[in-house]
Design a protein around this motif. Structure first.
Motif, PDB file in Angstrom:
ATOM      1  N   VAL A  28       0.845  -1.192   0.000  1.00  0.00           N
ATOM      2  CA  VAL A  28       0.000   0.000   0.000  1.00  0.00           C
ATOM      3  C   VAL A  28       0.881   1.243   0.000  1.00  0.00           C
ATOM      4  O   VAL A  28       2.086   1.178   0.277  1.00  0.00           O
ATOM      5  CB  VAL A  28      -0.926   0.050   1.237  1.00  0.00           C
ATOM      6  CG1 VAL A  28      -1.869  -1.139   1.279  1.00  0.00           C
ATOM      7  CG2 VAL A  28      -0.115   0.155   2.522  1.00  0.00           C
ATOM      8  N   VAL A  30       0.725   4.788   2.123  1.00  0.00           N
ATOM      9  CA  VAL A  30       0.093   5.427   3.280  1.00  0.00           C
ATOM     10  C   VAL A  30       0.336   6.927   3.220  1.00  0.00           C
ATOM     11  O   VAL A  30       1.464   7.373   2.969  1.00  0.00           O
ATOM     12  CB  VAL A  30       0.654   4.848   4.598  1.00  0.00           C
ATOM     13  CG1 VAL A  30       0.227   5.679   5.805  1.00  0.00           C
ATOM     14  CG2 VAL A  30       0.194   3.402   4.770  1.00  0.00           C
ATOM     15  N   ARG A  31      -0.743   7.684   3.417  1.00  0.00           N
ATOM     16  CA  ARG A  31      -0.603   9.125   3.622  1.00  0.00           C
ATOM     17  C   ARG A  31      -0.151   9.324   5.063  1.00  0.00           C
ATOM     18  O   ARG A  31      -0.852   8.960   6.007  1.00  0.00           O
ATOM     19  CB  ARG A  31      -1.928   9.839   3.394  1.00  0.00           C
ATOM     20  CG  ARG A  31      -1.840  11.371   3.582  1.00  0.00           C
ATOM     21  CD  ARG A  31      -3.191  12.035   3.468  1.00  0.00           C
ATOM     22  NE  ARG A  31      -3.683  11.968   2.102  1.00  0.00           N
ATOM     23  CZ  ARG A  31      -3.388  12.852   1.150  1.00  0.00           C
ATOM     24  NH1 ARG A  31      -2.593  13.877   1.441  1.00  0.00           N
ATOM     25  NH2 ARG A  31      -3.887  12.714  -0.060  1.00  0.00           N
ATOM     26  N   THR A  65      -3.047   7.089   7.133  1.00  0.00           N
ATOM     27  CA  THR A  65      -4.201   6.432   6.532  1.00  0.00           C
ATOM     28  C   THR A  65      -3.813   5.857   5.178  1.00  0.00           C
ATOM     29  O   THR A  65      -3.004   6.450   4.444  1.00  0.00           O
ATOM     30  CB  THR A  65      -5.376   7.416   6.352  1.00  0.00           C
ATOM     31  OG1 THR A  65      -4.919   8.544   5.601  1.00  0.00           O
ATOM     32  CG2 THR A  65      -5.899   7.888   7.697  1.00  0.00           C
ATOM     33  N   VAL A  66      -4.391   4.725   4.848  1.00  0.00           N
ATOM     34  CA  VAL A  66      -4.118   4.093   3.559  1.00  0.00           C
ATOM     35  C   VAL A  66      -4.634   5.008   2.453  1.00  0.00           C
ATOM     36  O   VAL A  66      -5.794   5.429   2.456  1.00  0.00           O
ATOM     37  CB  VAL A  66      -4.778   2.711   3.476  1.00  0.00           C
ATOM     38  CG1 VAL A  66      -4.593   2.111   2.074  1.00  0.00           C
ATOM     39  CG2 VAL A  66      -4.187   1.771   4.528  1.00  0.00           C
ATOM     40  N   TRP A  76      -7.057  -4.485   3.581  1.00  0.00           N
ATOM     41  CA  TRP A  76      -6.992  -3.051   3.807  1.00  0.00           C
ATOM     42  C   TRP A  76      -7.639  -2.282   2.680  1.00  0.00           C
ATOM     43  O   TRP A  76      -7.602  -2.708   1.527  1.00  0.00           O
ATOM     44  CB  TRP A  76      -5.529  -2.621   3.989  1.00  0.00           C
ATOM     45  CG  TRP A  76      -4.863  -3.400   5.077  1.00  0.00           C
ATOM     46  CD1 TRP A  76      -4.066  -4.493   4.926  1.00  0.00           C
ATOM     47  CD2 TRP A  76      -5.009  -3.193   6.487  1.00  0.00           C
ATOM     48  NE1 TRP A  76      -3.683  -4.973   6.159  1.00  0.00           N
ATOM     49  CE2 TRP A  76      -4.251  -4.196   7.136  1.00  0.00           C
ATOM     50  CE3 TRP A  76      -5.692  -2.250   7.255  1.00  0.00           C
ATOM     51  CZ2 TRP A  76      -4.164  -4.270   8.513  1.00  0.00           C
ATOM     52  CZ3 TRP A  76      -5.610  -2.335   8.640  1.00  0.00           C
ATOM     53  CH2 TRP A  76      -4.846  -3.334   9.253  1.00  0.00           C
ATOM     54  N   ARG A  81      -7.004   3.606   9.121  1.00  0.00           N
ATOM     55  CA  ARG A  81      -5.947   4.179   9.973  1.00  0.00           C
ATOM     56  C   ARG A  81      -4.980   3.064  10.354  1.00  0.00           C
ATOM     57  O   ARG A  81      -5.391   2.039  10.919  1.00  0.00           O
ATOM     58  CB  ARG A  81      -6.549   4.794  11.246  1.00  0.00           C
ATOM     59  CG  ARG A  81      -7.575   5.860  10.990  1.00  0.00           C
ATOM     60  CD  ARG A  81      -8.279   6.261  12.278  1.00  0.00           C
ATOM     61  NE  ARG A  81      -7.564   7.263  13.047  1.00  0.00           N
ATOM     62  CZ  ARG A  81      -7.062   7.088  14.258  1.00  0.00           C
ATOM     63  NH1 ARG A  81      -7.172   5.916  14.871  1.00  0.00           N
ATOM     64  NH2 ARG A  81      -6.448   8.068  14.893  1.00  0.00           N
ATOM     65  N   VAL A  82      -3.687   3.262  10.087  1.00  0.00           N
ATOM     66  CA  VAL A  82      -2.727   2.179  10.260  1.00  0.00           C
ATOM     67  C   VAL A  82      -1.397   2.682  10.804  1.00  0.00           C
ATOM     68  O   VAL A  82      -1.039   3.849  10.678  1.00  0.00           O
ATOM     69  CB  VAL A  82      -2.456   1.445   8.924  1.00  0.00           C
ATOM     70  CG1 VAL A  82      -3.719   0.772   8.406  1.00  0.00           C
ATOM     71  CG2 VAL A  82      -1.870   2.384   7.873  1.00  0.00           C
ATOM     72  N   THR A  83      -0.674   1.756  11.407  1.00  0.00           N
ATOM     73  CA  THR A  83       0.740   1.908  11.687  1.00  0.00           C
ATOM     74  C   THR A  83       1.413   0.628  11.218  1.00  0.00           C
ATOM     75  O   THR A  83       0.756  -0.276  10.677  1.00  0.00           O
ATOM     76  CB  THR A  83       1.005   2.210  13.174  1.00  0.00           C
ATOM     77  OG1 THR A  83       2.405   2.486  13.355  1.00  0.00           O
ATOM     78  CG2 THR A  83       0.608   1.054  14.072  1.00  0.00           C
ATOM     79  N   SER A 117       9.286   7.531   5.643  1.00  0.00           N
ATOM     80  CA  SER A 117       8.046   8.199   6.029  1.00  0.00           C
ATOM     81  C   SER A 117       8.197   9.649   6.443  1.00  0.00           C
ATOM     82  O   SER A 117       7.215  10.268   6.876  1.00  0.00           O
ATOM     83  CB  SER A 117       7.407   7.426   7.185  1.00  0.00           C
ATOM     84  OG  SER A 117       8.289   7.354   8.299  1.00  0.00           O
ATOM     85  N   ALA A 127       1.322  -5.715   2.811  1.00  0.00           N
ATOM     86  CA  ALA A 127       0.407  -5.029   3.725  1.00  0.00           C
ATOM     87  C   ALA A 127      -0.381  -5.990   4.608  1.00  0.00           C
ATOM     88  O   ALA A 127      -0.601  -5.716   5.794  1.00  0.00           O
ATOM     89  CB  ALA A 127      -0.555  -4.148   2.929  1.00  0.00           C
ATOM     90  N   LEU A 131       0.688  -4.433   8.223  1.00  0.00           N
ATOM     91  CA  LEU A 131      -0.068  -3.292   8.740  1.00  0.00           C
ATOM     92  C   LEU A 131      -0.786  -3.640  10.037  1.00  0.00           C
ATOM     93  O   LEU A 131      -1.217  -4.768  10.251  1.00  0.00           O
ATOM     94  CB  LEU A 131      -1.084  -2.804   7.711  1.00  0.00           C
ATOM     95  CG  LEU A 131      -0.549  -2.184   6.417  1.00  0.00           C
ATOM     96  CD1 LEU A 131      -1.675  -1.504   5.661  1.00  0.00           C
ATOM     97  CD2 LEU A 131       0.590  -1.222   6.668  1.00  0.00           C
TER      98      LEU A 131
END
Length: 342
Positions: A28, A30-31, A65-66, A76, A81-83, A117, A127, A131
């Motif tokens: 993925v 991620v923003r 967020t993805v 996903w 919302r992810v880490t 990041s 992912a 994730l």
């Protein structure tokens, strides 16, 4: 997208416009909402990691967020919302099959094996393996702090060192990993001795429950032995240097456990472990390298229950434009700094 970039090791750090990443197959984009500034990012900038290829965007401790999903991703969707742990496991090798994703032989690491990041967007591999969903009740700045330092300390204290209530735990280096280890060990019922060169860092450690503190300029093993009536049961090198590694081993009581958590880049000198002491006292010398995504529910449950509070370790939230100076000065101010504005 805007990103922190360097084009030479130990050279200028600047915020630049660079191409956005595309999601890899199975991965993925991620923003990024928050990205911690970690000593490991400093090591990457200094050229201590052989995986880093120039020019490079550092950053590996993130939450967001993805934004886009690659082919083959099942679990996903955009907006989740992810880490993520800093070790992105492949999910297919022998180590992954045993659940030991943190030592995956085909691992990737954002900010090391590819661009990281400290940017508006970051690509992440595998992912469905890596994730971690961030609960709505947990703010994304705090979630970002879990990805490297806090989760690394959690596994080192609870799963590798197996700290038990009443034991003495010495923590060498009170940066992000060390302060996390102090809080986690205290929550486990341990008695903690914190060691650092900085009075401010030691004051933070006291605030997190350290019972004793030692200035690193002193004879650290002698001080720890005196304060603990015979030596620590567990000692963690949370900084990563030849001196802190040797001190950690030497401050243990018989049958104690040393855990190496801080990085030891060969370019900064090889640590000399006093193996004669390891043998005579039957010490254990252990390594701890992050924590797999599947192990996060226990940690998140303790955070949700209020038994652990990683947010207390965040001492600064910064815009990306301030990240170059903050990364160059890493370790000079205690606590965890997180970039939250891009």
């Amino acid at each position: 997208m805007r990103a922190l970039l360097f084009e030479s090791f130990a050279g200028p750090l600047s915020v630049r416009e660079v191409p956005e990443p595309a999601p890899p197959a199975g991965g993925v984009v991620v923003r990024v909402a928050a990205s911690g500034l970690c000593r490991s990012d400093w090591h990457a900038w200094q050229g201590h990691d052989p995986d880093v290829v120039l020019p490079h965007v550092p950053g590996h401790e993130l939450a967001g967020t993805v934004a886009a999903v690659g082919d083959g991703v099942r679990r996903w969707r955009a907006g989740d919302r992810v880490t993520v742990p800093f070790v992105n496991a492949c999910g297919r090798c022998t180590q992954c099959a045993a659940g030991e994703h943190q030592v995956c032989v085909r691992q990737t690491q954002p900010g090391f094996t590819h661009w990281g990041s400290l940017a508006e967007f970051v690509a992440l591999d595998a992912a469905d393996v890596n994730l971690v969903a961030v609960p709505e009740a947990l703010d994304l700045a705090t979630a970002a702090a879990l990805g490297c330092r806090y989760a690394t300390a959690f596994r080192a204290v609870t799963q590798v060192a197996r700290v038990r209530a009443g034991e003495w735990v010495a923590v060498h280096g009170c940066g992000g990993v060390g302060l996390s280890a102090v809080q986690i060990a205290v929550a486990a019922g341990a008695r903690v001795v914190a060691v650092d060169v900085s009075a401010d860092a030691l004051e933070l450690a006291r605030g997190l429950g350290a019972e004793q503190v030692v200035r690193a300029a002193d004879d650290v093993p002698a001080a720890v032995h005196a304060l603990t009536s015979g030596g620590a049961h567990v000692s963690l090198d949370a900084l990563g240097s030849p001196v802190t590694c040797a001190n950690s081993v030497r401050c243990l009581r018989p049958r104690g456990r040393h855990v190496q958590v801080g990085l030891l880049p060969p370019g900064q000198g090889r640590a000399e472990v006093p193996m004669e002491r390891v043998l005579a006292l039957e010490l254990q010398v252990l390594g701890s390298h992050g924590m797999a995504a599947h192990a996060y529910p226990e940690l998140l449950g303790l955070v949700a229950a209020g038994r652990l509070d990683p947010g207390r370790l965040i001492t600064r939230e910064l815009p990306l434009d301030d990240a170059p100076a903050a990364l160059a000065a890493i370790g000079r101010r205690p606590g965890i700094a997180v970039v939250t504005s891009f």
